[in-house]
Design a protein around this motif. Structure first.
Motif, mmCIF file in Angstrom:
data_model
loop_
_atom_site.group_PDB
_atom_site.id
_atom_site.type_symbol
_atom_site.label_atom_id
_atom_site.label_comp_id
_atom_site.label_asym_id
_atom_site.label_seq_id
_atom_site.Cartn_x
_atom_site.Cartn_y
_atom_site.Cartn_z
ATOM 1 N N LEU A 1 1.198 -1.418 -0.196
ATOM 2 C CA LEU A 1 -0.173 -0.033 -0.134
ATOM 3 C C LEU A 1 1.090 1.210 0.362
ATOM 4 C CD1 LEU A 1 -3.144 -1.005 2.496
ATOM 5 C CD2 LEU A 1 -2.657 0.138 -0.037
ATOM 6 N N ALA A 2 2.116 1.014 0.712
ATOM 7 C CA ALA A 2 3.017 2.288 0.419
ATOM 8 C C ALA A 2 3.176 3.181 -0.830
ATOM 9 C CB ALA A 2 4.595 2.030 1.090
ATOM 10 N N SER A 3 2.921 2.084 -1.548
ATOM 11 C CA SER A 3 3.401 2.888 -3.728
ATOM 12 C C SER A 3 2.005 3.125 -3.541
ATOM 13 C CB SER A 3 3.239 1.923 -4.531
ATOM 14 O OG SER A 3 3.380 0.107 -3.758
ATOM 15 N N LEU A 4 1.256 3.773 -3.005
ATOM 16 C CA LEU A 4 -0.254 4.538 -3.429
ATOM 17 C C LEU A 4 -0.774 5.446 -2.416
ATOM 18 C CD1 LEU A 4 -3.109 1.381 -3.777
ATOM 19 C CD2 LEU A 4 -1.340 2.683 -5.090
ATOM 20 N N VAL B 1 3.343 4.094 5.779
ATOM 21 C CA VAL B 1 2.188 4.093 6.286
ATOM 22 C C VAL B 1 1.935 3.084 7.531
ATOM 23 C CG1 VAL B 1 -0.172 4.247 5.827
ATOM 24 C CG2 VAL B 1 0.926 4.770 3.986
ATOM 25 N N ARG C 1 0.025 -1.423 -9.483
ATOM 26 C CA ARG C 1 0.955 -0.538 -9.063
ATOM 27 C C ARG C 1 1.250 -1.295 -7.607
ATOM 28 N NH1 ARG C 1 -0.078 5.279 -9.070
ATOM 29 N NH2 ARG C 1 1.445 5.268 -7.633
ATOM 30 N N MET C 2 0.148 -1.712 -6.908
ATOM 31 C CA MET C 2 0.561 -2.267 -5.271
ATOM 32 C C MET C 2 1.230 -3.544 -5.437
ATOM 33 S SD MET C 2 -3.094 -2.864 -3.452
ATOM 34 C CE MET C 2 -2.417 -4.660 -2.816
#
Lengths: 140, 140
Positions: free
Chosen positions: A119-122, B2, B136-137
DNA sequence: TATTGTTATACTCTATAACTATA
DNA sequence: TATAGTTATAGAGTATAACAATA
């Protein structure tokens, strides 16, 4: 109605399958780090939230109650869980995490980096969109 | 970075966990409809695409090669798969789907409505967005 | 020597059915 | 009678180690 041969739908399904596979791998690996099987890790995580009757655990895991006996046996043998009587119904046994069980459950949760990493990529905006799409997909 | 306690991320993770659980349930149910276990269904699906050496199957399933022996044994006993010699290497055995195995694999795929149903609620536009976010995830 | 598949072994998870103790 | 948990049993998946055939 979307045909399964639709290339876009097919790719989304493949991506979901990949997510599912990766999720499981990470979960099993995290459990194994603490010498737990996947089922044991699931039960311990449940018990760390609140003590539960054996039957309720089976419902959560969607398996027969008889299986829970062995899983809790093994957690108990390792000092991670214990059985307590239910004051309201003497037929019921409440399975509960011990102090060490709680500590293990916390460390297990920390090992589950599936949450953070992908999720860090989003961005926050993208996570919001993803949340809404998943909600609708799941009929929420 | 995050934090896991971020409510939005937590909800997305929970939704993904739900997707994972539902996917598995549907997969097991679809397999059971054809009197197959999940592992047998996975192997049969692989073999329906192309014959594979035992060792390659193990790599795909991320398990030890010794386990594949039994799974293919059971598929073979039911007439869904067979072992063939590899012309290039006499140590290798190629597992392959029989004609009935191919038919079963096709019907199995049709049972997997996980593809159609949940995605049906989404428009083409939304499916595209979902695809890109998942890509992307997964670091694609 | 190294590799492929198999066998042997032990453990866990799973469902089913029968049992016990409570309700 | 019905319910909660357990036991007994059998089948399947899993990893590990040792083995035969082949490279």
């Amino acid at each position: 109605m979307v045909p399964r041969t639709d290339p876009l739908s097919r790719e989304v399904v493949d991506l979901i399958a990949t997510v599912v596979a990766r999720y499981h791998e990470e979960y099993e690996d995290a459990a194994a780090k603490h010498a737990l099987t996947g089922a044991q890790a699931k039960v311990l995580t449940l018990l760390a939230r609140e003590p539960l009757p054996m039957r309720r655990i089976a419902q959560q895991l969607r398996c027969e109650p008889s299986n829970i006996t062995g899983i809790v046996d093994r957690l108990e043998a390792r000092g991670l869980a214990e059985r307590r009587p239910d004051p309201d119904d003497r037929r019921v046994k409440l399975a509960a995490a011990t102090e060490e069980g709680h500590r293990t459950a916390v460390r297990l949760g920390e090992s589950l980096d599936f949450a953070r990493e992908p999720l860090a990529s989003l961005s926050t905006r993208e996570r919001t969109v993803l949340r809404d799409l998943l909600r609708r997909m799941l009929g929420g």
